[in-house]
Motif scaffolding. Structure first.
Motif, PDB file in Angstrom:
ATOM      1  N   GLY A 124     -38.197 -10.641 -44.070  1.00 37.07           N
ATOM      2  CA  GLY A 124     -37.827 -10.282 -45.479  1.00 37.07           C
ATOM      3  C   GLY A 124     -37.950  -9.041 -45.987  1.00 37.07           C
ATOM      4  O   GLY A 124     -37.464  -8.823 -47.253  1.00 37.07           O
ATOM      5  N   LEU A 125     -38.672  -8.112 -45.355  1.00 36.96           N
ATOM      6  CA  LEU A 125     -38.841  -6.844 -45.854  1.00 36.96           C
ATOM      7  C   LEU A 125     -37.610  -6.319 -45.954  1.00 36.96           C
ATOM      8  O   LEU A 125     -37.246  -5.148 -46.492  1.00 36.96           O
ATOM      9  CB  LEU A 125     -39.667  -5.993 -44.796  1.00 36.96           C
ATOM     10  N   LEU A 126     -36.538  -6.626 -45.298  1.00 38.67           N
ATOM     11  CA  LEU A 126     -35.282  -6.061 -45.250  1.00 38.67           C
ATOM     12  C   LEU A 126     -34.545  -6.243 -46.426  1.00 38.67           C
ATOM     13  O   LEU A 126     -33.724  -5.520 -46.751  1.00 38.67           O
ATOM     14  CB  LEU A 126     -34.236  -6.495 -44.056  1.00 38.67           C
ATOM     15  N   LEU A 127     -35.159  -7.130 -47.204  1.00 36.45           N
ATOM     16  CA  LEU A 127     -34.316  -7.416 -48.539  1.00 36.45           C
ATOM     17  C   LEU A 127     -34.474  -6.543 -49.625  1.00 36.45           C
ATOM     18  O   LEU A 127     -33.916  -6.369 -50.571  1.00 36.45           O
ATOM     19  CB  LEU A 127     -34.716  -8.887 -48.982  1.00 36.45           C
ATOM     20  N   ALA A 128     -35.398  -5.536 -49.259  1.00 39.43           N
ATOM     21  CA  ALA A 128     -35.966  -4.612 -50.177  1.00 39.43           C
ATOM     22  C   ALA A 128     -34.581  -3.473 -50.238  1.00 39.43           C
ATOM     23  O   ALA A 128     -34.564  -2.780 -51.285  1.00 39.43           O
ATOM     24  CB  ALA A 128     -37.085  -3.685 -49.732  1.00 39.43           C
ATOM     25  N   SER A 129     -34.085  -3.625 -49.322  1.00 42.77           N
ATOM     26  CA  SER A 129     -32.598  -2.577 -49.505  1.00 42.77           C
ATOM     27  C   SER A 129     -31.711  -2.933 -50.471  1.00 42.77           C
ATOM     28  O   SER A 129     -31.223  -2.324 -51.188  1.00 42.77           O
ATOM     29  CB  SER A 129     -31.861  -2.871 -48.034  1.00 42.77           C
ATOM     30  N   GLN A 139     -30.328  -2.091 -42.206  1.00 44.02           N
ATOM     31  CA  GLN A 139     -30.612  -1.509 -41.021  1.00 44.02           C
ATOM     32  C   GLN A 139     -31.412  -0.311 -41.007  1.00 44.02           C
ATOM     33  O   GLN A 139     -32.124   0.119 -40.078  1.00 44.02           O
ATOM     34  CB  GLN A 139     -29.353  -1.210 -39.933  1.00 44.02           C
ATOM     35  N   THR A 140     -31.184   0.459 -42.371  1.00 47.96           N
ATOM     36  CA  THR A 140     -32.105   1.494 -42.637  1.00 47.96           C
ATOM     37  C   THR A 140     -33.480   1.290 -42.726  1.00 47.96           C
ATOM     38  O   THR A 140     -34.406   2.062 -42.285  1.00 47.96           O
ATOM     39  CB  THR A 140     -31.743   2.050 -43.942  1.00 47.96           C
ATOM     40  N   LEU A 141     -33.806   0.014 -43.150  1.00 48.50           N
ATOM     41  CA  LEU A 141     -35.246  -0.212 -43.368  1.00 48.50           C
ATOM     42  C   LEU A 141     -35.795  -1.068 -41.955  1.00 48.50           C
ATOM     43  O   LEU A 141     -37.038  -1.408 -42.022  1.00 48.50           O
ATOM     44  CB  LEU A 141     -35.444  -1.490 -44.661  1.00 48.50           C
ATOM     45  N   LEU A 142     -35.009  -1.186 -40.982  1.00 46.76           N
ATOM     46  CA  LEU A 142     -35.479  -2.089 -39.832  1.00 46.76           C
ATOM     47  C   LEU A 142     -36.363  -1.184 -39.216  1.00 46.76           C
ATOM     48  O   LEU A 142     -37.588  -1.858 -38.740  1.00 46.76           O
ATOM     49  CB  LEU A 142     -34.378  -2.321 -38.876  1.00 46.76           C
ATOM     50  N   PRO A 143     -36.729   0.122 -38.873  1.00 47.70           N
ATOM     51  CA  PRO A 143     -37.780   0.729 -38.308  1.00 47.70           C
ATOM     52  C   PRO A 143     -38.955   0.555 -38.801  1.00 47.70           C
ATOM     53  O   PRO A 143     -40.063   0.477 -38.385  1.00 47.70           O
ATOM     54  CB  PRO A 143     -37.339   2.149 -37.912  1.00 47.70           C
ATOM     55  N   ALA A 144     -38.986   0.892 -40.216  1.00 47.26           N
ATOM     56  CA  ALA A 144     -40.142   0.674 -41.168  1.00 47.26           C
ATOM     57  C   ALA A 144     -40.619  -0.850 -40.980  1.00 47.26           C
ATOM     58  O   ALA A 144     -41.832  -0.962 -41.242  1.00 47.26           O
ATOM     59  CB  ALA A 144     -39.701   1.337 -42.455  1.00 47.26           C
ATOM     60  N   THR A 145     -39.845  -1.679 -41.011  1.00 43.07           N
ATOM     61  CA  THR A 145     -40.110  -3.195 -40.824  1.00 43.07           C
ATOM     62  C   THR A 145     -40.937  -3.487 -39.873  1.00 43.07           C
ATOM     63  O   THR A 145     -42.040  -3.900 -39.785  1.00 43.07           O
ATOM     64  CB  THR A 145     -39.090  -4.120 -41.064  1.00 43.07           C
ATOM     65  N   LEU A 146     -40.345  -2.931 -38.563  1.00 43.80           N
ATOM     66  CA  LEU A 146     -41.095  -2.944 -37.294  1.00 43.80           C
ATOM     67  C   LEU A 146     -42.548  -2.023 -37.287  1.00 43.80           C
ATOM     68  O   LEU A 146     -43.441  -2.721 -36.581  1.00 43.80           O
ATOM     69  CB  LEU A 146     -40.298  -2.659 -36.064  1.00 43.80           C
ATOM     70  N   LEU A 147     -42.640  -1.188 -37.679  1.00 44.01           N
ATOM     71  CA  LEU A 147     -43.594  -0.199 -37.900  1.00 44.01           C
ATOM     72  C   LEU A 147     -44.887  -0.867 -38.767  1.00 44.01           C
ATOM     73  O   LEU A 147     -45.930  -0.365 -38.315  1.00 44.01           O
ATOM     74  CB  LEU A 147     -43.426   1.230 -38.125  1.00 44.01           C
ATOM     75  N   THR A 181     -34.647  -3.613 -32.257  1.00 44.82           N
ATOM     76  CA  THR A 181     -33.782  -2.533 -32.081  1.00 44.82           C
ATOM     77  C   THR A 181     -32.530  -2.204 -31.481  1.00 44.82           C
ATOM     78  O   THR A 181     -31.515  -1.559 -31.686  1.00 44.82           O
ATOM     79  CB  THR A 181     -34.561  -1.309 -31.367  1.00 44.82           C
ATOM     80  N   GLY A 182     -32.033  -3.339 -30.811  1.00 38.80           N
ATOM     81  CA  GLY A 182     -30.810  -3.652 -30.212  1.00 38.80           C
ATOM     82  C   GLY A 182     -29.658  -3.934 -31.406  1.00 38.80           C
ATOM     83  O   GLY A 182     -28.629  -3.738 -31.233  1.00 38.80           O
ATOM     84  N   LEU A 183     -30.115  -3.995 -32.635  1.00 36.21           N
ATOM     85  CA  LEU A 183     -29.436  -4.017 -33.748  1.00 36.21           C
ATOM     86  C   LEU A 183     -28.875  -2.836 -34.257  1.00 36.21           C
ATOM     87  O   LEU A 183     -27.918  -2.669 -35.276  1.00 36.21           O
ATOM     88  CB  LEU A 183     -29.937  -4.960 -35.116  1.00 36.21           C
ATOM     89  N   LEU A 184     -29.177  -1.552 -33.627  1.00 33.84           N
ATOM     90  CA  LEU A 184     -29.161  -0.138 -34.002  1.00 33.84           C
ATOM     91  C   LEU A 184     -28.331   0.427 -33.150  1.00 33.84           C
ATOM     92  O   LEU A 184     -28.394   0.172 -32.003  1.00 33.84           O
ATOM     93  CB  LEU A 184     -30.364   0.445 -34.592  1.00 33.84           C
ATOM     94  N   ARG A 185     -27.717   1.365 -33.609  1.00 34.75           N
ATOM     95  CA  ARG A 185     -27.277   2.373 -32.646  1.00 34.75           C
ATOM     96  C   ARG A 185     -27.993   3.478 -32.292  1.00 34.75           C
ATOM     97  O   ARG A 185     -28.709   4.127 -33.237  1.00 34.75           O
ATOM     98  CB  ARG A 185     -25.983   3.342 -33.448  1.00 34.75           C
ATOM     99  N   LEU A 195     -36.453   6.520 -34.758  1.00 39.39           N
ATOM    100  CA  LEU A 195     -35.591   5.708 -35.467  1.00 39.39           C
ATOM    101  C   LEU A 195     -35.959   5.943 -36.993  1.00 39.39           C
ATOM    102  O   LEU A 195     -35.169   5.825 -37.976  1.00 39.39           O
ATOM    103  CB  LEU A 195     -35.744   4.266 -34.950  1.00 39.39           C
ATOM    104  N   TRP A 196     -37.673   5.827 -37.257  1.00 38.26           N
ATOM    105  CA  TRP A 196     -38.013   5.816 -38.631  1.00 38.26           C
ATOM    106  C   TRP A 196     -37.417   7.141 -39.204  1.00 38.26           C
ATOM    107  O   TRP A 196     -36.939   7.148 -40.494  1.00 38.26           O
ATOM    108  CB  TRP A 196     -39.262   5.566 -38.880  1.00 38.26           C
ATOM    109  N   TYR A 197     -37.576   8.252 -38.484  1.00 46.22           N
ATOM    110  CA  TYR A 197     -37.134   9.674 -39.052  1.00 46.22           C
ATOM    111  C   TYR A 197     -35.706   9.578 -39.210  1.00 46.22           C
ATOM    112  O   TYR A 197     -35.127  10.288 -40.212  1.00 46.22           O
ATOM    113  CB  TYR A 197     -37.725  10.603 -38.184  1.00 46.22           C
ATOM    114  N   ARG A 198     -34.935   8.995 -38.347  1.00 47.22           N
ATOM    115  CA  ARG A 198     -33.460   9.220 -38.502  1.00 47.22           C
ATOM    116  C   ARG A 198     -33.043   8.467 -39.630  1.00 47.22           C
ATOM    117  O   ARG A 198     -32.054   8.578 -40.401  1.00 47.22           O
ATOM    118  CB  ARG A 198     -32.776   8.798 -37.184  1.00 47.22           C
ATOM    119  N   ALA A 199     -33.555   7.334 -39.671  1.00 49.04           N
ATOM    120  CA  ALA A 199     -33.349   6.299 -40.912  1.00 49.04           C
ATOM    121  C   ALA A 199     -33.567   7.129 -42.467  1.00 49.04           C
ATOM    122  O   ALA A 199     -32.718   6.928 -43.125  1.00 49.04           O
ATOM    123  CB  ALA A 199     -34.019   5.098 -40.980  1.00 49.04           C
ATOM    124  N   TRP A 200     -34.735   7.896 -42.180  1.00 49.53           N
ATOM    125  CA  TRP A 200     -35.002   8.669 -43.460  1.00 49.53           C
ATOM    126  C   TRP A 200     -33.973   9.823 -43.819  1.00 49.53           C
ATOM    127  O   TRP A 200     -33.374  10.175 -44.819  1.00 49.53           O
ATOM    128  CB  TRP A 200     -36.379   9.098 -43.506  1.00 49.53           C
TER     129      TRP A 200
END
Length: 409
Positions: free
Chosen positions: A225-230, A325-333, A346-350, A393-398
């Motif tokens: 549900g945290l992905l909905l913040a996007s 997908q931008t928020l996915l690393p932050a969600t996992l961390l 993480t298999g959802l990402l390039r 991944l979190w750094y690349r997303a930002w």
């Protein structure tokens, strides 16, 4: 003296893109000589490129199938070493629902839950009521059979998501071991992976459908549900409210089916469960690191602080598109409890080459540790590469944003 020949008039009428060259002898048009362009050569080259693409796709499909079969084989190997996986808690909640019916009723007759076991004596289900409603058909099988039924469903979710969405083989290979951990433990992550992959794929074209799928995933487990913040950062409030409504509706319907007491037990159990497992060395969350530094600090507050910081950093970048997908690393961390099977997402990402190597190395170390083949039984050694890849991944997303593995840049 120049006039269009009948050939040129025909081509102009039909809208031909390339006209044949016409040479004339003298000043008249009596003897036109037509010079054809080498169209056959271009068609042959295009046909060769198409055949090469089909041949490459077939190779990718075969390799992806090989990776999937190896993943299933490793899952079967580890499942035999774990008699009571995580699925047992969900199975207990399912059988608790089946035992509500009288033993003489036809509903109780079709259930294969052990009638001599009082499933109400077990602890509460650590997952929301919608997960219990989703797994109710497992009550039609005895526990050993139900475990393998869910193993097969989970394996089909992973392999089907990889195949139908054409996930690159290198990404499948780098994250396959985390799928193994979800399979042999009987977790809900393989099913969530397929659900989230469909949602992220249709996010740009059908944001309402994507938000609804993420809402259903959040009703199974909270952290998707945290992905909905996007949608909030992109000011797509309708999609955000749709996701919240989907999660609320699924929770309400499941509560009506399983009982209000199941929802109450889950709510009261969530916070103590997070506190109990927070300091476990297998927990990959940043909340565990914060808890080791400051034990008095709540893991929930640490998760909220880190995720809010990520949202603030992304919001300050003007004109920067934010997707789920931008928020996915932050969600996992940021999630207070992150086990190794969560990393399958993480298999959802390039992934970059470095991230692929880190995930493959970390998954291999965890796998060897599960078989007691790792000389050094140290969680920092096994989980260090995985945590480093998540931070990258979190750094690349930002910095630049993230893409799906099949999405063109």
């Amino acid at each position: 003296f120049s006039r269009w020949s009948p050939w040129q008039s025909c081509c102009a009428a039909w809208g031909c893109k390339s006209h044949p060259r016409i040479h004339t002898r003298g000043f008249g048009m009596q003897h036109p000589v037509i010079e054809q362009r080498p169209v056959a050569t271009a068609r042959a080259q295009q046909a060769m490129q198409t055949n090469d693409h089909q041949r490459e796709s077939a190779v990718q499909t075969v390799l992806r199938l090989i990776v999937g079969c190896l993943m299933l084989a490793c899952g079967v190997l580890l499942a035999q070493r774990l008699p009571n996986p995580d699925l047992f808690g969900d199975y207990v909640a399912v059988c608790r629902w089946w035992q509500r019916f009288p033993t003489q009723s036809w509903v109780a007759a079709i259930s294969r839950c052990d009638p001599l076991v009082d499933y109400r004596a077990f602890g509460p289900n650590p997952h929301p009521p919608f997960s219990t409603l989703l797994l109710l058909p497992l009550g039609l099988f005895a526990w050993p059979d139900a475990r393998w039924v869910w193993f097969g469903i989970s394996g089909c979710c992973l392999l089907g998501a990889w195949h139908f969405h054409r996930v690159p083989v290198v990404v499948c290979a780098a994250t396959a071991l985390f799928g193994v951990f979800g399979l042999y433990r009987g977790t809900l992550e393989p099913f969530l992976f397929a659900l989230m992959l469909v949602a992220l794929t249709v996010e740009k074209t059908r944001p309402i459908h994507a938000a609804s799928l993420i809402g259903l995933a959040a009703a199974i487990k909270i952290y998707p549900g945290l992905l909905l913040a996007s949608f909030l950062l992109e000011r797509r409030y309708r999609a955000f409210l749709t996701g919240v409504a989907a999660a609320s509706a699924a929770t309400m319907i499941s509560t009506m089916a399983t009982g209000l007491d199941v929802l109450g037990e889950w709510v009261t159990h969530t916070a103590p469960n997070a506190h109990f497992w927070r300091s476990n060395p297998d927990n990959l969350s940043l909340a565990r690191i914060v808890g080791n530094i400051a034990p008095q600090f709540s893991p929930l507050l640490a998760a909220i602080f880190f995720f809010a910081l990520t949202l603030l950093l992304l919001a300050r970048k003007k004109g920067f598109p934010v997707s789920m997908q931008t928020l996915l690393p932050a969600t996992l961390l940021a999630t207070p409890l992150v086990w190794s099977h969560y990393i399958i997402h993480t298999g959802l990402l390039r992934l970059t080459r470095l991230e692929q190597v880190l995930f493959l190395a970390g998954g291999s170390l965890i796998f060897l540790s599960s078989l007691n083949l790792l000389p050094i039984q140290n969680a920092a050694v096994a989980y260090g590469p995985v945590l480093a890849a998540l931070v990258l991944l979190w750094y690349r997303a930002w910095r630049d944003g993230l893409h799906l593995p099949t999405e063109p840049v």
